[in-house]
Enzyme design. Structure first.
Site, short mmCIF file in Angstrom:
data_model
loop_
_atom_site.label_atom_id
_atom_site.label_comp_id
_atom_site.label_asym_id
_atom_site.label_seq_id
_atom_site.Cartn_x
_atom_site.Cartn_y
_atom_site.Cartn_z
N ASN A 89 0.81 -1.23 0.00
CA ASN A 89 0.00 0.00 0.00
C ASN A 89 0.84 1.28 0.00
O ASN A 89 0.71 2.14 0.85
CB ASN A 89 -1.02 0.00 1.15
CG ASN A 89 -0.39 -0.10 2.52
OD1 ASN A 89 0.75 -0.51 2.67
ND2 ASN A 89 -1.12 0.31 3.54
N ASP A 296 3.73 -5.50 11.79
CA ASP A 296 2.82 -4.53 11.17
C ASP A 296 3.32 -3.09 11.44
O ASP A 296 2.52 -2.20 11.77
CB ASP A 296 1.37 -4.71 11.65
CG ASP A 296 0.37 -3.96 10.76
OD1 ASP A 296 0.78 -3.41 9.71
OD2 ASP A 296 -0.81 -3.91 11.14
N HIS A 300 3.07 6.58 10.73
CA HIS A 300 2.38 7.79 10.29
C HIS A 300 3.05 8.96 11.02
O HIS A 300 3.85 8.76 11.93
CB HIS A 300 0.89 7.73 10.63
CG HIS A 300 0.18 6.58 9.98
ND1 HIS A 300 -0.15 6.57 8.63
CD2 HIS A 300 -0.24 5.39 10.46
CE1 HIS A 300 -0.74 5.42 8.34
NE2 HIS A 300 -0.80 4.70 9.42
#
Ligand code: NCD
Ligand code: ZN
Length: 428
Positions: A89, A296, A300
């Site tokens: 992604n 994971d 951000h």
């Protein structure tokens, strides 16, 4: 050129041996290192196979303000990882041959450690072509795709003639999430813990059940990412018994944190799937039913995380916290070195077919982490090499720390300092 790592403590056996490394490979073992060869004395420190993180988001290309291959792999190497498998992604997403090749070029230039890529799917016509480039899996986000498209993906992959690629799945049901989210939003509240109500355990169980049915119907191998509930683990356990080829992954946050951290840390603990209450969350007693730990690592910016609970992006950076946290659990006798090696070295190598990785054995790559089991620390995101300087583990005390990381015989991290290295594509 060869050299020896003298007096390394192998665990769980607790014996000291010396290891000969030649051309980046583990050549041989001796009780006592020969005198004249080049020697590094480990003085009885514990050594582990380099960690493999099968689930990272290094955001390169396109989102490099959050992370890039250099900062992400710097974080990885400080955390004892020698191989990472990056998620698709990015921008562009790794959905086409062209995007895959572009990412390969970037990683070859910037990655300090060895790397592989999960491919994404937005149109099944790309599957065969991208598969020739050897992604570690095709990753599908069940929280984002329609059911019909998911079935199409399984259908297309089942038609590939030679070795059928693995499908990795983010298991949360799109329709249920939509319903629950609308319901929560209508209440007009913004306290972070309500995020968990928008994606309750049933959304995960539903998606896991669907994924298992598809794996059975099409005879394909699936890997279920970041499983967060006992119920999901039990569904997977039952599926394995009926010979469905499925493996499971958990994250350090779903293992070590519960729902109360969403309240305590707000969006810094916001992740998909969300943290669970004690009744639903996985605990240490479930480790034997889990195949791998993936971090994971989903970085951000702090500014993005400061938005309201609905607008802030989900994700927790974990590359630098995972090994110290797990070594702490070993020091507390909550898990063993055997668990650690199985979950984060050996099984990731087996599942993703990384033939030279995951084991300290003759002929394997000399990917090695040296740990000091007595070294204490405090998790402080300001010290992260990752660009994402936040963590729900902030302030956690740890005991046990990686002090040196070696990738194919090259020292890439020593006492938190990073040295130059050129990472390699895992299937080259
Ligand atoms: C992932 C991310 O940030 O890329 N975040 C997350 O909470 N796991 C995306 C995702 O898996 O939904
Ligand atoms: Zn992810």
């Amino acid at each position: 050129m060869d050299f020896w790592l003298k007096d390394c403590k192998i665990v769980p056996e607790n014996i000291e041996i010396s290891i000969c490394i030649e051309d980046g490979k583990i050549r041989s073992f001796k009780k006592i290192a020969p005198r004249r060869a080049e020697i590094m004395n480990m003085k009885g420190s514990v050594i582990l196979p380099g960690l493999i993180d099968a689930h990272v988001h290094l955001r390169d290309p396109g989102l490099t303000y959050k992370e890039d291959f250099r900062t992400g792999t710097s974080a990885a190497v400080v955390g004892g990882f020698t191989t990472i498998l990056d998620m698709p992604n990015t921008i562009p997403p790794t959905n086409t041959r062209r995007a895959f090749l572009e990412k390969l070029k970037i990683a070859r230039k910037k990655s300090l450690i060895d790397f592989g890529f999960h491919a994404g799917v937005d149109n099944t016509i790309h599957i065969k072509k991208i598969n020739d480039l050897r992604p570690v899996s095709f990753k599908v986000y069940m929280d984002l795709v329609e059911e019909d498209f998911l079935t199409d993906i399984f259908k297309s992959i089942s038609k590939i003639d030679d070795d059928k690629p693995l499908i990795s799945l983010h298991c949360e049901d799109k329709k249920l999430i939509k319903n629950y989210t609308e319901k929560e939003k209508r209440k007009g509240r913004f306290n972070p813990e309500i995020y968990a109500n928008a994606r309750p355990p049933l959304t995960e169980a539903t998606a896991v059940s669907n994924a298992l049915s598809l794996a059975r119907d099409y005879g394909l191998n699936i890997h279920i990412c970041h499983v967060s509930t006992k119920e999901s683990i039990n569904l997977i356990k039952k599926a394995k018994k009926s010979n469905i080829n499925v493996t499971s992954e958990i994250t350090p946050h779903h293992l070590l944190l519960n729902l109360s951290y969403l309240k305590k840390c707000g969006n810094f603990a916001k992740t998909n799937p969300p943290l669970r209450d004690n009744e639903n969350k996985i605990d240490m007693s479930y480790l034997s039913n889990i195949d791998i730990i993936g971090t994971d690592h989903a970085p951000h910016t702090v500014t993005e995380k400061e938005k309201n609970i609905w607008d802030a992006p989900p994700g927790i950076p974990n590359l630098e916290t995972t090994l110290p946290l797990l070594l702490t659990e070993i020091n507390r006798h909550n898990m063993t070195f055997t668990d650690l090696k199985r979950l984060i070295c050996e099984n990731p190598a087996k599942i993703f077919n990384l033939k030279n990785k995951g084991f300290i054995k003759e002929g394997k790559d000399a990917d090695i982490v040296i740990v000091n089991m007595k070294k204490e620390g405090l998790i402080n995101p300001d010290d992260f090499k990752s660009k994402a300087k936040y963590s729900p583990f902030k302030g956690f005390k740890t005991k046990g720390m990686p002090i040196m990381t070696m990738v194919r015989g090259e020292i890439v991290m020593e006492e938190g300092e990073i040295l130059k290295n050129q990472g390699k594509f895992v299937y080259d």
